[in-house]
Motif scaffolding. Structure first.
Motif, PDB file in Angstrom:
ATOM      1  N   SER A   1      47.080  55.421  38.757  1.00 39.49           N
ATOM      2  CA  SER A   1      47.642  54.860  37.740  1.00 39.49           C
ATOM      3  C   SER A   1      48.516  56.145  37.268  1.00 39.49           C
ATOM      4  N   MET A   2      48.046  57.067  37.270  1.00 34.64           N
ATOM      5  CA  MET A   2      48.751  58.392  36.727  1.00 34.64           C
ATOM      6  C   MET A   2      49.963  58.805  37.709  1.00 34.64           C
ATOM      7  N   LEU A   3      50.279  58.354  38.975  1.00 36.10           N
ATOM      8  CA  LEU A   3      51.295  58.600  39.908  1.00 36.10           C
ATOM      9  C   LEU A   3      52.688  58.069  39.255  1.00 36.10           C
ATOM     10  N   ALA A   4      52.783  57.010  38.907  1.00 33.32           N
ATOM     11  CA  ALA A   4      54.060  56.639  38.171  1.00 33.32           C
ATOM     12  C   ALA A   4      54.465  57.143  36.915  1.00 33.32           C
ATOM     13  N   VAL A   5      53.354  57.624  36.161  1.00 31.73           N
ATOM     14  CA  VAL A   5      53.852  58.551  34.961  1.00 31.73           C
ATOM     15  C   VAL A   5      54.171  59.758  35.198  1.00 31.73           C
ATOM     16  N   VAL A   6      53.602  60.375  36.250  1.00 33.42           N
ATOM     17  CA  VAL A   6      53.867  61.741  36.775  1.00 33.42           C
ATOM     18  C   VAL A   6      55.079  61.855  37.221  1.00 33.42           C
TER      19      VAL A   6
ATOM     20  N   ILE B   1      54.582  49.274  36.919  1.00 34.22           N
ATOM     21  CA  ILE B   1      53.452  49.595  37.838  1.00 34.22           C
ATOM     22  C   ILE B   1      52.262  49.783  37.048  1.00 34.22           C
ATOM     23  N   ILE B   2      52.429  50.343  35.793  1.00 30.43           N
ATOM     24  CA  ILE B   2      51.131  50.867  34.918  1.00 30.43           C
ATOM     25  C   ILE B   2      50.994  49.353  34.328  1.00 30.43           C
ATOM     26  N   PHE B   3      51.805  48.228  34.060  1.00 34.32           N
ATOM     27  CA  PHE B   3      51.137  46.940  33.609  1.00 34.32           C
ATOM     28  C   PHE B   3      50.425  46.216  34.631  1.00 34.32           C
ATOM     29  N   ASN B   4      50.993  46.563  35.713  1.00 36.42           N
ATOM     30  CA  ASN B   4      50.248  45.888  37.027  1.00 36.42           C
ATOM     31  C   ASN B   4      48.837  46.303  37.194  1.00 36.42           C
ATOM     32  N   THR B   5      48.930  47.653  37.057  1.00 36.52           N
ATOM     33  CA  THR B   5      47.412  48.395  37.405  1.00 36.52           C
ATOM     34  C   THR B   5      46.524  48.039  36.298  1.00 36.52           C
ATOM     35  N   PHE B   6      46.882  48.002  34.978  1.00 41.04           N
ATOM     36  CA  PHE B   6      45.959  47.627  33.942  1.00 41.04           C
ATOM     37  C   PHE B   6      45.576  46.239  33.868  1.00 41.04           C
ATOM     38  N   THR B   7      46.319  45.429  34.388  1.00 39.81           N
ATOM     39  CA  THR B   7      46.313  43.842  34.460  1.00 39.81           C
ATOM     40  C   THR B   7      45.043  43.649  35.460  1.00 39.81           C
ATOM     41  N   MET B   8      45.075  44.421  36.659  1.00 45.22           N
ATOM     42  CA  MET B   8      44.208  44.123  37.530  1.00 45.22           C
ATOM     43  C   MET B   8      42.708  44.948  37.095  1.00 45.22           C
ATOM     44  N   LEU B   9      42.933  46.101  36.573  1.00 41.85           N
ATOM     45  CA  LEU B   9      41.515  46.766  36.154  1.00 41.85           C
ATOM     46  C   LEU B   9      40.878  45.869  35.096  1.00 41.85           C
ATOM     47  N   VAL B  10      41.699  45.218  34.296  1.00 38.88           N
ATOM     48  CA  VAL B  10      40.919  44.396  33.280  1.00 38.88           C
ATOM     49  C   VAL B  10      40.237  43.014  34.100  1.00 38.88           C
ATOM     50  N   ALA B  11      40.910  42.623  35.055  1.00 41.29           N
ATOM     51  CA  ALA B  11      40.491  41.552  35.863  1.00 41.29           C
ATOM     52  C   ALA B  11      39.179  41.954  36.491  1.00 41.29           C
ATOM     53  N   GLN B  12      38.960  43.233  36.971  1.00 43.42           N
ATOM     54  CA  GLN B  12      38.057  43.592  37.726  1.00 43.42           C
ATOM     55  C   GLN B  12      36.845  43.936  36.778  1.00 43.42           C
ATOM     56  N   ARG B  13      37.120  44.201  35.642  1.00 43.99           N
ATOM     57  CA  ARG B  13      36.067  44.669  34.673  1.00 43.99           C
ATOM     58  C   ARG B  13      35.543  43.538  33.744  1.00 43.99           C
ATOM     59  N   VAL B  14      35.796  42.569  34.128  1.00 45.66           N
ATOM     60  CA  VAL B  14      35.440  41.261  33.316  1.00 45.66           C
ATOM     61  C   VAL B  14      33.970  41.312  32.642  1.00 45.66           C
ATOM     62  N   ARG B  15      33.150  41.457  33.572  1.00 42.05           N
ATOM     63  CA  ARG B  15      31.704  41.338  33.129  1.00 42.05           C
ATOM     64  C   ARG B  15      31.480  42.672  32.397  1.00 42.05           C
ATOM     65  N   GLU B  16      31.761  43.826  32.797  1.00 37.27           N
ATOM     66  CA  GLU B  16      31.569  44.878  31.980  1.00 37.27           C
ATOM     67  C   GLU B  16      32.169  45.053  30.470  1.00 37.27           C
TER      68      GLU B  16
END
Length: 843
Positions: free
Chosen positions: A19-24, A281-296
């Motif tokens: 996630s950091m790479l695009a920012v860096v 890239i950041i938008f896509n990353t966090f969208t996927m992270l949210v989808a993967q952490r639904v139960r959490e």
């Protein structure tokens, strides 16, 4: 919630780094540009302050066109020196001479390479109260002698006593090197090769006998700069001004800093492109992270966390990623600034030493870009995370609901329509406003296509993936279906790549169109057989070359072209000056009214459209302001618009009356009927041989040289755009890596029913390649439209032809294929190495 956020971040270190790479990358580009700009600004501020530290007041003629520029500034008569020395408070008055002087390397016979910096000639004033130069080796020059700056002497391996040819405004002269010098403690003045003569010689070869470019005054003890300036100004005649030494240093530094600002703005545009791509890239990353952490997230809601707390937790997580990326970007940016400064040195521009400048603005901008862009890009995924109901914690099959694509289609269509309208407006407008409109329109189309891309991804990917199905059967079909599974994710990943490749395509089209326009212009507007120009960009060479060529056997016409700024009706205009008899033979100027052959003393030709705008008529007197004053010129004729001649033409004799320089920018040679091209070329080579800076080209060589310059600029632009493409590559890697994690159980099941590791790797590679090709196809389509519009908008700037570089476009698409393969290496390896039983048991 804060502790939970921190634990969530630390528990997913790989995802954090991805996630950091695009920012860096984005922040480092911004930071590196700002640090380099601030460092160069301070470097030249310090350098020119040191050079002028002993000058209390400078006296010079007023430049009527640009008060702070020395280009075209008239000289001062030497008779002012005694009068200035008698002013109360003046400790010393020293005449200064400056002009163009180019050293010729005695070993190679070639001009000294200043890396684009001009060759400077001056008179030696070392030892005077106003001087900042000191002899390093040898002694001061006398008649027939020179001294050069220490850096140039070392780079050219010059030994004292060497006989060296120096090119000035007249015929080249040969001088003996008797010393080297330093300026304000530095071996070089920004990479320029500086040659100093004795005063009488400098006046003769750079200006004229008994003339100075300026007079520098040193104040008596206890007299301030402003106080002395006021005293000196009181005794000066009209047309002469006095400025303080500080003003002089600021003007000298300002001229350099203006160029630095332009270069900085150019780099920051590409930095903004990189940040823009990174946001996808950041938008896509966090969208996927949210989808993967639904139960959490659902569990957090179930134990009492509110919607606002869940959203804030994700926003804090994004801000932390942005902060960490910005911190790393600052460090990488410092290294990038060092590399850029080294690159400047590699081009021969010797910069004074000094540490990098980290201004508070740079740090603020770095963290603002990193944190704000990341937080904004994560806002929509965070809101979606907050919508997870607590009951989802009890259902393994719960997935986040997807909104209808209808709103996306409407907004994407609206943005694309707005972009097209702006493109149309830009192509109908001329000059800078048209190009700006095209740029804004292109940005709107980028956003519009990116918004519409989920709707396009299904049918387009189905077509693009068909060859993979035909060649690889079930594995290819699975790769295609995976690419089509989540249209939003695929579209977001492809859109990041689309932007970079679209800009590459657009600039490729623009570059090819420029080349085609050059060919057409040379064929239609120039009637010369040979073109003579100086090696350095924007530098001139002695008018003696054209005079020596005139009348040579086989040469019908040899005319020099020169020019500079003037003012008409209060607006700055660019004048072209040439020999009236030869000018009309080598430039295809088509008469509209009057007699263009009547060009001569105190007359002028004007392009008919410009004449109409100013309401000028043939026979009318036009007031033209030159650097040394104004003069009425009679309009004797108008002509059709010419890409070469510009809008205002006067004679060389008329131009020479208002400038001390005798320097041509080009000499155009037309051979006589029946003359052998080889024989004429030999005549020209013999004449220009003593003038080391002059290059001779025939028509085809001239066109090739112009095309080479375009290719060099395009190469530089491609390098900058490569950063955006690299960010997009990281985005594909990130998306695939997170997708593999998301599909862990599915991958385990595929392996359990017989898919081999090789087939698994091939499936991921095909998915990646299809997504990349989709982005490349979108990029080429959008870039083609943008390139066409940009070419049309710049038609008034000389780009008269549109050319489509099909081979380059094919290469762009192939780059998309290659990027897809490269991006899949890590995710494919990870997928193939999964433990089958553990993957199947993953919830």
């Amino acid at each position: 919630m804060l502790r939970a956020t921190l634990k969530s971040l630390l528990a997913r270190k790989v995802r954090l780094v991805l996630s950091m790479l695009a920012v860096v990358v984005g922040v480092s580009f911004v930071t590196g540009t700002l640090v380099l700009t601030d460092t160069l600004n301070r470097t030249f501020d310090t350098l020119f302050a040191d050079i002028n530290k002993n000058v209390s007041v400078a006296v010079r003629a007023v430049n009527q066109i640009d008060p702070s520029s020395d280009n075209g500034r008239p000289p001062l008569p030497a008779t002012v020196l005694p009068a200035l020395a008698r002013v109360d408070g003046v400790r010393a008055a020293v005449g200064s001479v400056s002009g163009q002087a180019v050293l010729v390397d005695p070993r190679t016979g070639k001009a000294a390479d200043g890396g684009g910096a001009p060759g400077i000639g001056t008179n030696w004033t070392g030892g005077q109260p106003t001087a900042s130069e000191q002899i390093a080796e040898g002694r001061a020059p006398g008649p027939g002698e020179i001294v050069v700056d220490r850096a140039t002497a070392r780079s050219m391996h010059l030994a004292l006593g060497t006989r060296i040819v120096v090119q000035t405004k007249g015929p080249p002269g040969t001088y003996t090197l008797v010393g080297t010098f330093r300026v304000a403690g530095q071996d070089s003045v920004g990479g320029a090769a500086v040659t100093a003569f004795d005063t009488a010689t400098a006046q003769r070869v750079l200006l004229a006998p008994n003339e100075f470019s300026a007079v520098h005054l040193a104040a008596a003890p206890g007299i301030g700069q402003e106080q002395l300036r006021a005293r000196v100004a009181a005794v000066l005649p009209g047309g002469v001004e006095a400025i303080t030494g500080k003003q002089l240093a600021d003007e000298n530094a300002g001229a350099v800093q203006q160029a630095i600002r332009g270069f900085s703005t150019f780099l920051l545009i590409f930095a903004a492109i990189s940040v823009f791509v990174g946001a996808f890239i950041i938008f896509n990353t966090f969208t996927m992270l949210v989808a993967q952490r639904v139960r959490e997230l659902a569990l957090l809601r179930a134990i009492g966390a509110s919607r606002r707390q869940v959203q804030l937790s994700l926003q804090v997580e994004a801000a932390m990623v942005g902060f960490a990326g910005a911190t790393a970007g600052l460090v990488v940016g410092a290294g990038l600034a060092l590399l850029l400064r080294a690159a400047v040195g590699a081009f021969g521009v010797s910069l004074p030493g000094g540490s990098l400048v980290f201004s508070p603005r740079t740090i603020v901008v770095a963290y603002a870009v990193g944190v704000v862009i990341t937080s904004v890009a994560a806002f929509v995924p965070a809101r979606k995370a907050a919508s997870v109901p607590p009951v989802a914690a009890m259902r393994e099959t719960y997935v986040l609901p997807s909104r209808s694509l209808r709103l996306r289609a409407i907004s994407g269509f609206a943005l694309s329509t707005l972009g097209v309208l702006l493109l149309v407006l830009g192509t109908a407008s001329a000059g800078k406003s048209g190009a700006t409109s095209v740029g804004v329109g292109a940005a709107a189309i980028f956003l519009g296509v990116a918004t519409l891309s989920p709707l396009l991804s299904g049918p387009v990917i189905r077509v693009l993936g068909t060859p993979f199905v035909s060649m690889f059967g079930t594995t290819g079909r699975l790769g295609r279906e995976n690419a089509m599974r989540n249209p939003r994710r695929t579209a977001s990943t492809a859109s990041a790549l689309m932007i970079g490749l679209a800009l590459v395509s657009a600039f490729a089209i623009l570059g090819q169109s420029i080349k085609e326009s050059v060919r057409a212009t040379v064929t239609d507007s120039l009637g010369a057989d040979f073109y003579l120009s100086a090696k350095g960009f924007g530098q001139g060479f002695s008018g003696q070359v054209a005079r020596d060529l005139a009348g040579k056997p086989g040469i019908d016409t040899a005319t020099g072209l020169r020019g500079g700024l003037a003012k008409v009706d209060g607006s700055s205009v660019q004048l072209l000056a040439g020999d009236p008899a030869g000018l009309l033979k080598v430039l295809a100027i088509k008469k509209v009214s009057g007699d263009i052959h009547a060009l001569g003393d105190r007359t002028i030709l004007v392009e008919d459209g410009v004449a109409a705008d100013h309401h000028f008529t043939v026979g009318q007197k036009i007031r033209v302001a030159f650097p040394d004053g104004s003069e009425d010129l009679t309009l004797v004729g108008t002509y059709k618009k010419s890409q070469v001649a510009g809008s205002w033409i006067i004679s060389t004799a008329q131009y020479a009356r208002h400038t001390p320089d005798d320097l041509d920018l080009f000499v155009l040679v037309k051979r006589a009927d029946g003359a052998s091209p080889a024989a004429v070329r030999a005549q020209i080579d013999a004449v220009v041989k003593p003038f080391a800076t002059v290059e001779v080209r025939d028509q085809s060589e001239f066109v090739a040289q112009q095309e080479k310059q375009v290719d060099q600029l395009l190469g530089f632009i491609y390098v900058l755009l490569a950063l955006a493409v690299v960010i997009a590559l990281f985005g594909i890697v990130n998306t695939l890596a997170l997708s593999v994690i998301e599909r862990t159980r599915e991958i385990g099941l595929l392996r359990a029913v017989g898919m081999s590791r090789g087939q698994m790797r091939a499936m991921v590679v095909m998915e990646s390649t299809i997504i990349s090709v989709f982005g490349a196809v979108l990029g080429v389509a959008v870039g083609s439209v943008f390139g066409w519009a940009l070419t049309r908008a710049l038609e008034g700037q000389g780009i008269t032809a549109f050319a489509y570089p099909a081979s380059t476009i094919i290469v762009v698409i192939l780059i998309g294929v290659l990027l897809g393969i490269l991006a899949a290496v890590f995710p494919a390896r990870r997928a193939a190495r999964m433990d089958v039983l553990r993957a199947i048991s993953t919830a």
